[in-house]
Structures are given as structure tokens and as C-alpha cells.
Design a protein around this motif. Structure first.
Motif, PDB file in Angstrom:
ATOM      1  N   ALA A  34      78.408   9.117 -20.576  1.00 30.26           N
ATOM      2  CA  ALA A  34      79.270   9.674 -21.617  1.00 30.26           C
ATOM      3  C   ALA A  34      80.445  10.467 -21.061  1.00 30.26           C
ATOM      4  CB  ALA A  34      78.446  10.576 -22.552  1.00 30.26           C
ATOM      5  N   LEU A  35      80.439  10.759 -19.756  1.00 31.28           N
ATOM      6  CA  LEU A  35      81.520  11.542 -19.175  1.00 31.28           C
ATOM      7  C   LEU A  35      82.800  10.725 -19.074  1.00 31.28           C
ATOM      8  CD1 LEU A  35      79.771  13.378 -16.177  1.00 31.28           C
ATOM      9  CD2 LEU A  35      80.521  14.401 -18.343  1.00 31.28           C
ATOM     10  N   PRO A  36      83.957  11.343 -19.321  1.00 38.51           N
ATOM     11  CA  PRO A  36      85.226  10.655 -19.055  1.00 38.51           C
ATOM     12  C   PRO A  36      85.325  10.271 -17.581  1.00 38.51           C
ATOM     13  CG  PRO A  36      85.585  12.633 -20.384  1.00 38.51           C
ATOM     14  CD  PRO A  36      84.164  12.677 -19.930  1.00 38.51           C
ATOM     15  N   ALA A  37      85.957   9.148 -17.310  1.00 36.28           N
ATOM     16  CA  ALA A  37      86.031   8.634 -15.936  1.00 36.28           C
ATOM     17  C   ALA A  37      86.662   9.640 -14.978  1.00 36.28           C
ATOM     18  CB  ALA A  37      86.810   7.325 -15.915  1.00 36.28           C
ATOM     19  N   ALA A  38      87.602  10.440 -15.476  1.00 34.39           N
ATOM     20  CA  ALA A  38      88.335  11.358 -14.598  1.00 34.39           C
ATOM     21  C   ALA A  38      87.450  12.448 -14.007  1.00 34.39           C
ATOM     22  CB  ALA A  38      89.495  11.995 -15.360  1.00 34.39           C
ATOM     23  N   ARG A  40      84.129  11.988 -13.255  1.00 36.08           N
ATOM     24  CA  ARG A  40      83.011  11.423 -12.486  1.00 36.08           C
ATOM     25  C   ARG A  40      83.367  11.447 -11.004  1.00 36.08           C
ATOM     26  NH1 ARG A  40      81.828   5.918 -15.865  1.00 36.08           N
ATOM     27  NH2 ARG A  40      81.680   6.842 -17.948  1.00 36.08           N
ATOM     28  N   THR A  41      83.451  12.628 -10.475  1.00 39.67           N
ATOM     29  CA  THR A  41      83.863  12.843  -9.094  1.00 39.67           C
ATOM     30  C   THR A  41      82.641  13.088  -8.209  1.00 39.67           C
ATOM     31  OG1 THR A  41      84.074  15.226  -9.402  1.00 39.67           O
ATOM     32  CG2 THR A  41      86.009  13.879  -9.931  1.00 39.67           C
ATOM     33  N   PRO A  42      82.797  13.024  -6.881  1.00 41.04           N
ATOM     34  CA  PRO A  42      81.659  13.308  -5.993  1.00 41.04           C
ATOM     35  C   PRO A  42      81.075  14.702  -6.167  1.00 41.04           C
ATOM     36  CG  PRO A  42      83.402  12.190  -4.784  1.00 41.04           C
ATOM     37  CD  PRO A  42      83.967  12.524  -6.130  1.00 41.04           C
ATOM     38  N   SER A  43      81.873  15.653  -6.674  1.00 41.84           N
ATOM     39  CA  SER A  43      81.377  17.014  -6.837  1.00 41.84           C
ATOM     40  C   SER A  43      80.748  17.267  -8.204  1.00 41.84           C
ATOM     41  CB  SER A  43      82.526  18.011  -6.624  1.00 41.84           C
ATOM     42  OG  SER A  43      83.551  17.819  -7.579  1.00 41.84           O
ATOM     43  N   GLN A  44      80.788  16.273  -9.099  1.00 39.67           N
ATOM     44  CA  GLN A  44      80.304  16.467 -10.459  1.00 39.67           C
ATOM     45  C   GLN A  44      78.781  16.595 -10.500  1.00 39.67           C
ATOM     46  OE1 GLN A  44      80.204  17.623 -13.772  1.00 39.67           O
ATOM     47  NE2 GLN A  44      82.237  16.655 -13.684  1.00 39.67           N
ATOM     48  N   THR A  45      78.311  17.660 -11.155  1.00 40.53           N
ATOM     49  CA  THR A  45      76.877  17.920 -11.271  1.00 40.53           C
ATOM     50  C   THR A  45      76.283  17.288 -12.514  1.00 40.53           C
ATOM     51  OG1 THR A  45      77.179  20.023 -10.110  1.00 40.53           O
ATOM     52  CG2 THR A  45      75.157  19.752 -11.350  1.00 40.53           C
ATOM     53  N   LEU A  46      77.032  17.293 -13.636  1.00 42.61           N
ATOM     54  CA  LEU A  46      76.506  16.723 -14.876  1.00 42.61           C
ATOM     55  C   LEU A  46      76.191  15.243 -14.691  1.00 42.61           C
ATOM     56  CD1 LEU A  46      78.720  18.256 -17.715  1.00 42.61           C
ATOM     57  CD2 LEU A  46      76.565  19.086 -16.780  1.00 42.61           C
ATOM     58  N   SER A 286      83.574  22.557  -4.236  1.00 40.63           N
ATOM     59  CA  SER A 286      82.416  21.811  -3.732  1.00 40.63           C
ATOM     60  C   SER A 286      81.512  21.309  -4.837  1.00 40.63           C
ATOM     61  CB  SER A 286      81.615  22.680  -2.758  1.00 40.63           C
ATOM     62  OG  SER A 286      81.151  23.851  -3.408  1.00 40.63           O
ATOM     63  N   ILE A 287      81.390  22.080  -5.929  1.00 40.85           N
ATOM     64  CA  ILE A 287      80.511  21.735  -7.043  1.00 40.85           C
ATOM     65  C   ILE A 287      81.302  21.875  -8.335  1.00 40.85           C
ATOM     66  CG2 ILE A 287      78.444  22.376  -8.341  1.00 40.85           C
ATOM     67  CD1 ILE A 287      77.733  21.118  -5.738  1.00 40.85           C
ATOM     68  N   GLN A 288      81.207  20.863  -9.216  1.00 39.85           N
ATOM     69  CA  GLN A 288      81.916  20.915 -10.476  1.00 39.85           C
ATOM     70  C   GLN A 288      80.946  20.726 -11.634  1.00 39.85           C
ATOM     71  OE1 GLN A 288      85.077  21.678 -11.222  1.00 39.85           O
ATOM     72  NE2 GLN A 288      84.466  21.512 -13.373  1.00 39.85           N
ATOM     73  N   PHE A 289      81.137  21.535 -12.686  1.00 36.12           N
ATOM     74  CA  PHE A 289      80.358  21.399 -13.912  1.00 36.12           C
ATOM     75  C   PHE A 289      81.310  20.988 -15.036  1.00 36.12           C
ATOM     76  CE2 PHE A 289      77.858  24.236 -11.305  1.00 36.12           C
ATOM     77  CZ  PHE A 289      76.550  23.847 -11.543  1.00 36.12           C
ATOM     78  N   GLY A 290      81.246  19.746 -15.457  1.00 37.47           N
ATOM     79  CA  GLY A 290      82.100  19.295 -16.552  1.00 37.47           C
ATOM     80  C   GLY A 290      83.545  19.123 -16.129  1.00 37.47           C
ATOM     81  N   ASP A 291      84.456  19.550 -17.008  1.00 37.98           N
ATOM     82  CA  ASP A 291      85.890  19.383 -16.801  1.00 37.98           C
ATOM     83  C   ASP A 291      86.466  20.624 -16.127  1.00 37.98           C
ATOM     84  OD1 ASP A 291      88.797  19.287 -17.304  1.00 37.98           O
ATOM     85  OD2 ASP A 291      88.326  17.635 -18.667  1.00 37.98           O
ATOM     86  N   PRO A 292      87.218  20.468 -15.024  1.00 35.49           N
ATOM     87  CA  PRO A 292      87.777  21.646 -14.338  1.00 35.49           C
ATOM     88  C   PRO A 292      88.772  22.422 -15.181  1.00 35.49           C
ATOM     89  CG  PRO A 292      88.668  19.610 -13.416  1.00 35.49           C
ATOM     90  CD  PRO A 292      87.553  19.213 -14.335  1.00 35.49           C
ATOM     91  N   ARG A 293      89.279  21.830 -16.271  1.00 33.74           N
ATOM     92  CA  ARG A 293      90.144  22.591 -17.173  1.00 33.74           C
ATOM     93  C   ARG A 293      89.330  23.541 -18.042  1.00 33.74           C
ATOM     94  NH1 ARG A 293      93.162  17.282 -19.390  1.00 33.74           N
ATOM     95  NH2 ARG A 293      90.962  16.646 -19.342  1.00 33.74           N
TER      96      ARG A 293
END
Length: 478
Positions: A34-38, A40-46, A286-293
Motif C-alpha cells: 500500500a505504500l507509494p513507490a517513492a 519504498r526505499t532501502p531505509s523504509q521500516t514500514l 539510516s531508518i525511515q518511518f513512512g514519508d520523510p515529509r
């Protein structure tokens, strides 16, 4: 008969030590898809290790402070606190969350002011959340005494209900009505109250052996943005908090509380203040939760007065460790698993990926080098100077944008307006969900506060009015 019992026991052991519960894996896969493609990065935790945070709604809307701004709807303080309602709704929401998002997640007991709940009700709500596999965190303004905290944690007969509790406390000078300082003129004037709150939990540990995780929250507006650095410096220096979190003010909630010039504070400005307060760069890459905005999170630890990230993206060994962790250990329940069972789960993973040991050793070696070496870290441990510390900025969205963006999302329409399109993208990647068992929905927190809270609290006013009519006295006016 004996062999059947043995086979059953082996089967139970195999199921309980399975690295990732199938329900968790299904929830993670659904979240990732369900995540937007933008994002879905290597740092994405969700979707790779976590399903995201959860929160309650409509379980106790009332608060006893008057803040400017206030995210509550205009009717929130016209709903009485009712323990039976609170427990019934918490149970229903947790059941729905467990059915949709798997057997384990972090959930926040949030609404109005949690300390307005009777201590026994507060404790019962936390117990319900844990029974549904949730790790609960109570959200509060912190204006209560040690006796209340003790009554929540310690039951009749002196037995402790919990071995560990988590609290998120909100302090900022925009809040009105705090005992002893009803109208603070500066953030610095609140430092003694921040320290007092942390000291209550140190006392709880000393007297009852109950550990705690404390998060410090603060709303940021033009009136206090220049004081964020001092808050960071002071709160980190107090030693009792493991997280310092900031929320730039968004135009949500009771419009009557939005008096004054509340221009938008961008996320970069707040992060710069964090780095100024820490006197060093703080990396959130290094770690991302959801959208960085929406979210920036820097997970790390203090060694003395120096902060270090758990993962440094400039070190390839540490990037490799992150990537292999998500691939092979993503979804493993670390926080809610008994240590012996967790050891077996990790060993089962390593049985199929033995080179993981080498990856972990390289990460440890790199992290130790950053911290000054093993000897330096050992000395800091001996002096109790090593502790976790996370920095967070969570940027909510204005209600005027969330409403139309959400309406279009529900009808399957993609916004053409750039602002509404960004809002849709951020809602799709939201890391903070609330349950609606009556409709089967999970909604982002910004939707709950911007779209659903006003109508929900109007209904609660009728269900739980502040004034309850008393029955006539016996024999009176027949």
C-alpha cells in the motif's frame, strides 16, 4: 498417547519459535504493497519490520488544560470521562487492530488527558492493550502527582501490575493551566516541571522496581521555535528521557484556540534546532518511518554528552547490516518476546543465514570505532553514561487539505492539485493508524483529527454528557 503428546509439544514449540508470525508477515506485506513507490526505499521500516504505530480515539476526549493551539475539536471538553466507556472502546479498537495488523505493535493510549482516568481504569486499559499484543504508551501533559502514577502501577496488596511502563509527556509554553505555572512565558520556565516528571519515574524504579520509557513531546510554533535548541539541550541533559519529539503546529482542531500568527514551521527548521541543541549533526537517513515529509527519526544512543546513531549510512558495513536485518530479521518480534524464545528465533534465522553472524560482527566493530573503542564504551557503561536517545520530528497536516484529499482517496480519485496530491501521498504512507471497528476501517491520524473527530465528539456529547440528571429522591413529588 505419549508420542502424540510429544508431537503436540514439539509442534507448539515450533510454532512459538517461528521467527515471524504468519499474521505479522501478512500485515507487513499488505502494508508494503500500500505504500507509494517513492517511499519504498532501502531505509523504509514500514512493511519490512514494522506495521506502524497505533492510537486510540474517542475513549476519553476531555482535557483539563487549555492550550493554544489545541488539536482537539470544539466538543472534546464537553464529554465526560467514563471508565466503562473507555475500557469498552479500547478493547474494541485493540481487537480490530490485532485482526488487521497482526499480533504485535506499539499503541498509544491517547485522547484527552489520560490522568483524568481513575488509576484503576488507566491500569485496566493498559492491561487490555497488552492482552491484544500491543505495547502501550500513555499520552499525558504530565500534570499529576507521584501518588497517581503509583496507583496506576501498583495494585491492591502492593503488587506491581507492570514491570515496565511507557509515557509520552507533552510540555510547551503554549499550554495553559498547568499547576504552579498556568501561563509560562518561556520554555525554560518549564524545565523544573520536565525534570520533576522524569524524577517521578526514577522514584518508581527505586521503590517498586518498575522501569520506564519516557518520550518528551513539544508543539513548535513561531513563538517558541527559537527555544527548541535549549529544550533539546536541557531535556537530554536531564537523563530520564529516551526520546525528544517535536511537532510543528498544524491547523487542526478547535479554531477558537488558533489566536495569533501561526505561520508554518518547516521540518528542516526544527531539525536544525535539534542539531544546534546537540552541538553536532544528527543524521536521520539510516531508518525511515513512512514519508520523510511527515516523519524524521534518528535512532541512537548517548555516550556521555555525545550522540551516536545505531546505524551510520556513511559506513558500508552498517548499511549492509541494516539491509540484511530487514531481509532476514524483518518482522521478528524483539520487544515482546521472552528472551529464551527470542534466542531460539534468532538461531533459526541464522541456521538458514549463517553469514549473518559476520555481518553483525562488522556492524559492531564499525559502531565501536565510532564510539571511541571498546575501552571507552566500557568506561562510559560503568559510569552509567550510555543510554538510548531518539530524536523525532512529526509534521501533521492542515485540516483544510486533509479533508478533500481523503474524500478523493476514498472515491479512488488522484488529486491534480500539487498540495492535495502531496497530502494523499503522505496519508497513504502514514505510520500512525486508528481503528474503527464499526466500519472495519483503519484511518491515518491526520484523518481522525481533521475529518472524524468533530462528528465523533458531537456524538459523544450526547452519549456521555457532562451533567447527568440525578434520580428523584424517594417519596418526593409523586
Amino acid at each position: 498417547m505419549m508420542w502424540s503428546k510429544i508431537r503436540a509439544a514439539v509442534g507448539r514449540a515450533g510454532t512459538s519459535t517461528r521467527p515471524v508470525d504468519p499474521r505479522t508477515r501478512a500485515a507487513l506485506d499488505e502494508r508494503w504493497a500500500a505504500l507509494p513507490a517513492a517511499v519504498r526505499t532501502p531505509s523504509q521500516t514500514l512493511g519490512r519490520h514494522a506495521v506502524g504505530c497505533e492510537g486510540t480515539h474517542g475513549v476519553f476526549p476531555k482535557c483539563n488544560l487549555t492550550c493554544s493551539p489545541c488539536y482537539h475539536s470544539a466538543d472534546a471538553n464537553k464529554v465526560r470521562i467514563d471508565g466503562e466507556h473507555t475500557l469498552r472502546e479500547v478493547a474494541a479498537q485493540m481487537r480490530h487492530l490485532a485482526s488487521r495488523r497482526g499480533p504485535r505493535a506499539h499503541a498509544q493510549l491517547i485522547g484527552g488527558e489520560v490522568s483524568l482516568l481513575a488509576p484503576g481504569v488507566h491500569a485496566a486499559a493498559l492491561t487490555i492493550m497488552r492482552e491484544h499484543g500491543r505495547e502501550p504508551m500513555s499520552f499525558t501533559h504530565g500534570d499529576f502527582d507521584y501518588e497517581y502514577l503509583q496507583a496506576v502501577v501498583v495494585g491492591e496488596g502492593g503488587h506491581t501490575r507492570f514491570g515496565r511502563v511507557s509515557y509520552a509527556v507533552h510540555f510547551d509554553k503554549l499550554m495553559r493551566g498547568r499547576r504552579g505555572i498556568p501561563r509560562p512565558r518561556s520554555e525554560a520556565e518549564l524545565h523544573p516541571y520536565r525534570r520533576r516528571f522524569a524524577e517521578m519515574f526514577a522514584r518508581l524504579k527505586s521503590e517498586h522496581g518498575v522501569s520506564s520509557y519516557l518520550a518528551h513531546n513539544m508543539t513548535v510554533a513561531p513563538d517558541n521555535i527559537d527555544e527548541v535548541a535549549d529544550v533539546v539541550d536541557s531535556v537530554v541533559g536531564m537523563g530520564g528521557y529516551s526520546m525528544v519529539s517535536f511537532q510543528p503546529a498544524a491547523f487542526v482542531g478547535d479554531a477558537r484556540r488558533w489566536s495569533g500568527g501561526y505561520g508554518e514551521i518547516d521540518i528542516d527548521t526544527v531539525w536544525n534546532q535539534i542539531e544546534l541543541g546537540m552541538r553536532q549533526p544528527i543524521s536521520y537517513h539510516s531508518i525511515q518511518f513512512g514519508d520523510p515529509r511527515c516523519n524524521r527519526t534518528a535512532l541512537g544512543f548517548m555516550v556521555g554528552r555525545r550522540w551516536h546513531p545505531f546505524l551510520d549510512v556513511t559506513q558500508q558495513a552498517e548499511v549492509d547490516a541494516r539491509d540484511q536485518f530487514f531481509t532476514h530479521l524483518g518482522g521478528v518480534n524483539f520487544g515482546g518476546t521472552r528472551p529464551p524464545v527470542l534466542v531460539v528465533k534468532v538461531l533459526r534465522v541464522l541456521a538458514g543465514y549463517p553469514q549473518g553472524v559476520l555481518v553483525a560482527v562488522r556492524w559492531v566493530r564499525s559502531a565501536l570505532r565510532r564510539c571511541g573503542g571498546l575501552r571507552q564504551l566500557f568506561i562510559a557503561f560503568a559510569r552509567h553514561q550510555v543510554r538510548p536517545m531518539t530524536f523525532v520530528v512529526h509534521r501533521f497536516m492542515d485540516a483544510d487539505n486533509v479533508g478533500p484529499a481523503w474524500d478523493m482517496m476514498k472515491s479512488g480519485e488522484r488529486a491534480s492539485d500539487p498540495v492535495l496530491l502531496e497530502t494523499q501521498q503522505r496519508l497513504a504512507a502514514c505510520t500512525y493508524s486508528m481503528a474503527h471497528p464499526e466500519t472495519g476501517e483503519l484511518v491515518p491520524a491526520c484523518v481522525q483529527h481533521s475529518v472524524l473527530d468533530p462528528g465523533e465528539n458531537q456524538q459523544l456529547r450526547r452519549l456521555l454528557p457532562l451533567t447527568v440528571a440525578k434520580p428523584p429522591s424517594p417519596g418526593c413529588c409523586s
